[in-house]
Design an enzyme around this catalytic site. Structure first.
Site, short mmCIF file in Angstrom:
data_model
loop_
_atom_site.label_atom_id
_atom_site.label_comp_id
_atom_site.label_asym_id
_atom_site.label_seq_id
_atom_site.Cartn_x
_atom_site.Cartn_y
_atom_site.Cartn_z
N LYS A 1 40.02 11.54 -17.65
CA LYS A 1 40.82 12.07 -18.75
C LYS A 1 41.84 11.02 -19.22
O LYS A 1 42.03 10.83 -20.42
CB LYS A 1 41.54 13.36 -18.32
CG LYS A 1 40.59 14.49 -17.98
CD LYS A 1 41.31 15.78 -17.68
CE LYS A 1 42.00 15.80 -16.33
NZ LYS A 1 41.04 15.81 -15.21
N GLY B 1 39.35 13.18 -11.66
CA GLY B 1 38.44 12.04 -11.52
C GLY B 1 37.43 11.91 -12.62
O GLY B 1 36.55 11.06 -12.56
N GLU C 1 22.10 23.71 13.73
CA GLU C 1 21.64 22.96 12.55
C GLU C 1 20.19 23.30 12.21
O GLU C 1 19.84 23.42 11.03
CB GLU C 1 21.81 21.45 12.75
CG GLU C 1 23.23 20.98 13.06
CD GLU C 1 24.29 21.51 12.11
OE1 GLU C 1 23.95 21.88 10.98
OE2 GLU C 1 25.47 21.58 12.52
N PRO D 1 37.91 18.62 -14.37
CA PRO D 1 38.22 18.37 -12.96
C PRO D 1 38.78 16.96 -12.74
O PRO D 1 38.60 16.09 -13.59
CB PRO D 1 36.89 18.56 -12.24
CG PRO D 1 35.85 18.54 -13.29
CD PRO D 1 36.48 18.90 -14.57
C1 NHX Z 1 36.21 21.03 16.41
N1 NHX Z 1 34.35 20.92 14.89
O1 NHX Z 1 37.08 20.75 15.64
C2 NHX Z 1 34.82 20.48 16.18
C3 NHX Z 1 34.87 19.00 16.22
C4 NHX Z 1 28.59 24.31 14.90
C5 NHX Z 1 27.70 22.23 15.68
N2 NHX Z 1 36.41 21.82 17.42
O2 NHX Z 1 28.55 24.22 10.43
O3 NHX Z 1 31.19 20.90 13.33
O4 NHX Z 1 33.38 22.75 15.65
O5 NHX Z 1 26.22 23.16 10.11
C6 NHX Z 1 40.15 24.22 15.11
C7 NHX Z 1 39.31 25.10 15.80
C8 NHX Z 1 36.47 22.67 12.55
C9 NHX Z 1 39.65 23.38 14.14
C10 NHX Z 1 38.00 25.15 15.48
C11 NHX Z 1 37.80 22.59 12.84
C12 NHX Z 1 36.15 24.37 14.21
C13 NHX Z 1 29.55 22.26 11.22
C14 NHX Z 1 34.25 23.66 12.93
C15 NHX Z 1 28.71 22.23 13.52
N3 NHX Z 1 27.30 22.47 10.53
N4 NHX Z 1 32.12 22.86 13.08
C16 NHX Z 1 28.44 23.07 10.69
C17 NHX Z 1 31.10 22.05 13.07
C18 NHX Z 1 33.71 22.08 14.73
C19 NHX Z 1 35.66 23.54 13.25
C20 NHX Z 1 38.32 23.42 13.82
C21 NHX Z 1 37.49 24.32 14.52
C22 NHX Z 1 28.78 22.81 14.87
C23 NHX Z 1 29.81 22.68 12.64
C24 NHX Z 1 33.46 22.47 13.30
ZN ZN Z 2 26.78 25.24 10.23
#
Ligand code: NHX
Ligand code: ZN
Length: 665
Positions: free
Chosen positions: A237, A234, A454, A232
């Site tokens: 190698k 890092g 969580e 992998p």
């Molecule tokens: C967001 N992130 O991007 C926010 C910041 C369930 C409390 N909307 O599983 O953070 O919701 O255990 C586009 C659309 C990431 C992009 C929706 C990128 C959703 C992490 C998921 C916690 N912990 N999820 C977890 C979490 C989020 C995400 C996205 C998106 C949460 C969870 C991201």
């Molecule tokens: Zn989660």
């Protein structure tokens, strides 16, 4: 759910050439000058406005040398023949210049062409399309833009070339980075490579081949031509290859596979030729090709267009490897993290016929690597290096270097005198999870549902025997995530189906908790669902772990965009993936509803504290009754384990100390 499993290696950005702005100015000024002259050339030097009937007269009388009809402007002009300048302008020739004109607006209804034929005019007729000002400007600016673009391209090319004057004239030359022994060699020895004992042992043989070739050839043996370093990113190698050259005290020619793949046809192949020519001149020597997969990807796969050039390069590489004799003293080392996609021709006997596996460091190796990278830092006295190594399973040597550097920066930001344990732990968290975003604004209900999500992970993972051991749970936004459950994955050698199922169940615990407690599901589970789907797919399509598709591995080897199974199997895989996930989701919901009180208590604690540790979870659920892998190893290797009559107290003590230590972040 971040796990310290695979932090992304930093992609090294290619250095952009430093572009001297003065040149740009010069080009622009030159362009403007051209525009200015163009405009003045376009205007005739002498023009007299006359009536339309005059124009007609001049034409019929044969005064016109050329008729210019500008349809857009609605004008007609005549270039007056030299002989008739006096008749038209009543001045001498030298007063009006070489080609004076008379012009008029012609009535749009009048058909100029018709008139010209009627007048039996046989001279030159030019139809001019006057463009709008914008178009005019564009047509003069566009060539300049193209020129500037070309210039940029040239500059880039020159700086990519072997430096100095070379540039575009040297595209076919190898861009190998050469480190010769006369200049102190690579200066790298096996001492500089921390860990990697088995890889070092295998590579020691190559050092010996280079140092005493006669020892091997005297008995009629053939010295191998190449070895593949597989592992992998890092894992060091490149460092290992340099160490081989350093130990053998031979020149080191290094080049990246992506350097061979250029946009010009034939460049890759000629670079290969040049590289080997140089290496042969300086033999004995080492040729190191990094990222060989860039050229060595299996041929004939139905990729999207344009890999002919890559194939040429690969063929040249194969030819070169076959071309030089076994005793030429050049040994080729190549690095890759994907042997499975390499062209089988590369791996045949007489080419890269031996593979040296460079793996991610295990605990003792990480301790050694930390030792190397901690040296330049001013450390807090009594820093527990083993603790750091234990907190970083799955980290590569490069990741560890990154942790050490990040820790030093964090300590400096706090104005500390030295780098301490907490700085390192913060650095690890940051490398796994990204930057903390403490300023992100949350509503009370958002915060509650994040806490429930969580706490769901925490509850399910705590109650499942094979789920990863929990370290802490946070609802502090960090990187892309609003909250996270942090685990310390065990460094297992093999993983059972039960372990995988428990892991999937714990990962689904977040959404299951949302649904159970709020009645709504959210987009927040995106990452969880991604992980779960990948794992379930792997179990079913690669590991033969479902009853409907037992004991088959549909691993995608050569055809990258082609599924190696029938449509029927594809459907079976899909339904099995869905079934597996549905089962584990139901299981997670069952566990959560059976422990609803504890789950709610955890969520509330999380809401008020923002971070809870394994100890807090233990206070609510009581200790987990299962031994961790580390505890098993300690128990099995302790002298007491050899005797059947083991006192339980020693075991219990071991458990408590390890648990408190491993969760003391
Ligand atoms: C967001 N992130 O991007 C926010 C910041 C369930 C409390 N909307 O599983 O953070 O919701 O255990 C586009 C659309 C990431 C992009 C929706 C990128 C959703 C992490 C998921 C916690 N912990 N999820 C977890 C979490 C989020 C995400 C996205 C998106 C949460 C969870 C991201
Ligand atoms: Zn989660």
């Amino acid at each position: 759910m971040p796990q310290p499993a695979a932090p992304n290696p930093q992609q090294q950005q290619p250095k952009m050439p430093r572009f001297n702005l003065n040149w740009l100015y010069l080009v622009i000024i030159a362009g403007l000058a051209v525009m200015f002259f163009q405009n003045s050339w376009g205007e005739s030097n002498f023009d007299k406005e006359v009536s339309y009937s005059d124009i007609k007269t001049y034409i019929t009388q044969g005064y016109a040398k050329e008729v210019v009809v500008d349809k857009a402007k609605g004008t007609i002009s005549l270039v007056i023949d030299k002989a008739h300048i006096r008749d038209v302008f009543h001045v001498s020739t030298d007063q009006v210049g070489a080609s004076p004109t008379v012009s008029t607006r012609y009535p749009s209804t009048d058909k100029v062409e018709e008139y010209l034929t009627q007048a039996e005019y046989t001279g030159k007729v030019t139809y001019k399309e006057t463009r709008s000002v914008l178009l005019n400007l564009l047509s003069s600016v566009l060539p300049i833009l193209i020129f500037v673009g070309l210039w940029f391209f040239l500059m880039r090319y020159m700086s990519k070339g072997s430096g100095g004057m070379g540039g575009i004239f040297n595209v076919g030359k190898s861009k190998a980075q050469v480190i010769e022994k006369g200049e102190g060699g690579t200066g790298v020895t096996f001492k500089d490579v921390a860990g990697q004992e088995s890889a070092k042992q295998e590579v020691q043989e190559i050092v010996d081949f280079l140092k005493n070739p006669a020892k091997y050839t005297n008995l009629g043996g053939k010295i191998p031509k190449g070895a593949l370093l597989v592992g992998p990113p890092g894992t060091g190698k490149t460092l290992l290859a340099k160490a081989v050259a350093g130990e053998a005290e031979v020149p080191f020619f290094s080049m990246s596979g992506s350097d061979f793949v250029e946009m010009f046809v034939g460049v890759g192949a000629s670079r290969v030729r040049d590289l080997f020519r140089q290496a042969k001149e300086k033999a004995p020597s080492i040729v190191f090709i990094d990222e060989i997969d860039a050229v060595g990807r299996a041929r004939g796969t139905r990729n999207f267009g344009g890999n002919d050039e890559r194939e040429n390069t690969l063929n040249q590489l194969l030819t070169e490897m076959d071309g030089f004799g076994t005793n030429s003293g050049v040994i080729i080392l190549a690095a890759t993290n994907r042997v499975d996609i390499l062209d089988k021709a590369l791996l045949r006997a007489g080419r890269f016929d031996r593979q040296i596996h460079v793996e991610l460091p295990d605990l003792p190796e990480r301790i050694a690597i930390f030792g190397v990278h901690l040296k330049p830092l001013r450390l807090e006295p009594g820093l527990d290096v083993e603790l750091l190594a234990r907190q970083t399973p799955g980290f590569s040597g490069a990741d560890i270097a990154n942790v050490c550097n990040e820790a030093a920066l964090i300590a400096a930001r706090h104005g500390s005198e030295s780098v301490g344990k907490q700085d390192f732990l913060d650095a690890v968290d940051r490398i796994i999870g990204g930057l903390e975003k403490k300023t992100k604004i949350m509503t009370q209900s958002e915060k509650r549902s994040i806490a429930l999500h969580e706490a769901g992970h925490a509850t399910v993972s705590w109650l499942l025997e094979h789920a990863n051991p929990l370290v802490k749970v946070t609802i502090v936004p960090r990187g892309q995530a609003l909250g996270a459950a942090w685990y310390l994955p065990e460094e297992r050698n093999i993983t059972t189906k039960e372990q995988m199922l428990d892991e999937i169940c714990a990962t689904l615990g977040g959404r299951a908790a949302e649904e159970l407690c709020t009645g709504h599901i959210s987009s927040g589970a995106l990452n969880d669902l991604e992980t779960v789907t990948k794992r379930a797919y792997g179990m079913i399509a690669y590991l033969g772990m479902s009853d409907a598709l037992p004991n088959v591995c549909y691993y995608n080897t050569e055809e990258q965009f082609h599924k190696p199974y029938s449509e029927h199997t594809a459907q079976l895989i899909d339904t099995e993936v869905q079934r597996l996930i549905a089962e584990q989701y139901a299981r997670a919901k069952r566990i959560l509803s059976e422990h609803a009180m504890q789950h709610d208590a955890l969520a509330q604690l999380l809401c008020s504290q923002e971070v809870i540790y394994a100890e807090d979870v233990e206070k609510i659920f009581g200790p987990r009754p299962w031994k961790s892998r580390a505890e098993v190893i300690i128990a099995e290797n302790s002298p007491a384990a050899e005797e059947p009559a083991t006192t339980t107290t020693t075991d219990a003590e071991t458990i408590t100390t390890t648990t408190t230590e491993s969760t003391a972040s």
